[in-house]
Design an enzyme around this catalytic site. Sequence first.
Site, PDB file in Angstrom:
ATOM      1  N   HIS A  96      -3.660  -4.781  -0.622  1.00  0.00           N
ATOM      2  CA  HIS A  96      -3.280  -5.428   0.630  1.00  0.00           C
ATOM      3  C   HIS A  96      -3.378  -6.948   0.486  1.00  0.00           C
ATOM      4  O   HIS A  96      -4.462  -7.510   0.622  1.00  0.00           O
ATOM      5  CB  HIS A  96      -4.209  -4.981   1.760  1.00  0.00           C
ATOM      6  CG  HIS A  96      -3.982  -3.587   2.230  1.00  0.00           C
ATOM      7  ND1 HIS A  96      -3.105  -3.267   3.232  1.00  0.00           N
ATOM      8  CD2 HIS A  96      -4.518  -2.402   1.803  1.00  0.00           C
ATOM      9  CE1 HIS A  96      -3.111  -1.956   3.435  1.00  0.00           C
ATOM     10  NE2 HIS A  96      -3.958  -1.416   2.575  1.00  0.00           N
ATOM     11  N   GLU A 114      -2.430  -9.118   2.590  1.00  0.00           N
ATOM     12  CA  GLU A 114      -2.795  -9.686   3.894  1.00  0.00           C
ATOM     13  C   GLU A 114      -4.290  -9.590   4.167  1.00  0.00           C
ATOM     14  O   GLU A 114      -4.794 -10.236   5.106  1.00  0.00           O
ATOM     15  CB  GLU A 114      -1.999  -8.995   5.007  1.00  0.00           C
ATOM     16  CG  GLU A 114      -2.494  -7.642   5.453  1.00  0.00           C
ATOM     17  CD  GLU A 114      -2.107  -6.483   4.531  1.00  0.00           C
ATOM     18  OE1 GLU A 114      -2.296  -5.326   4.933  1.00  0.00           O
ATOM     19  OE2 GLU A 114      -1.616  -6.735   3.408  1.00  0.00           O
ATOM     20  N   CYS A 167       0.845  -1.203   0.000  1.00  0.00           N
ATOM     21  CA  CYS A 167       0.000   0.000   0.000  1.00  0.00           C
ATOM     22  C   CYS A 167       0.877   1.248   0.000  1.00  0.00           C
ATOM     23  O   CYS A 167       1.670   1.442  -0.915  1.00  0.00           O
ATOM     24  CB  CYS A 167      -0.986  -0.027   1.163  1.00  0.00           C
ATOM     25  SG  CYS A 167      -2.346   1.168   0.954  1.00  0.00           S
TER      26      CYS A 167
END
Length: 230
Positions: free
Chosen positions: A210, A212, A95
């Site tokens: 992202h 994750e 990001c």
Amino acid sequence: MTETTATPAGDTASKPTVALLDYGSGNVRSAQRALERAGAEVTVTHDPKVVLAADGLLVPGVGAFAACMEGLKAVKGDRMIGERLAGGRPVLGICVGMQIMFEHGVEFADGEGSTPAEGTGEWPGTVEHLDADVLPHMGWNTVDVAEGSALFAGARPDERYYFVHSYGVRDWELITDGRTEAPLVHWAEHGRSRFVAAVENGPLWATQFHPEKSGDAGALLLRNWVDTLR
């Protein structure tokens, strides 16, 4: 200085070590857990010795470009990133952690003026406001993946990843001198903007989205990166 070391159950001798750079930007815990699931032994830290010794460095980032750069410089994170890359040591930015790898960030405060900030300058280019009716760009989006990607290896072409941002790199061409391999640049679209969604450039990889927070699709990408550290 506070460090958090997570050691999953089982033998960690063969696990790659990852330093997750703690410089006050973003929720590092979700990235920590995702990296652990990907097979890494993770330390949340800004200790230069730990950062430089780890097999991989993950640079997170949430919020404004200038604020992230201020926090990064406060812990000398920009120097640590530079030292690792100079030695060919892997770094992954996520990001705003990707955005700060570029030369400049332009944040529009009121629609009339803008405040430029310097990035780490690892890549040429400027992070600027996306041209879209709906911002932030928040949600799931496909990525136009360049051929030969190691980051996206095994991913479906129609896979979607989770984005949260209002700024991106819309115009970027990295010209090499013929002695180095050109980076793989992956793109996505939102509104009227086509922007850089991810980059693979030697030891420096980064994603605007992202991984994750991108479910199984993002977990695959993190495993691909961790596997390069073995």
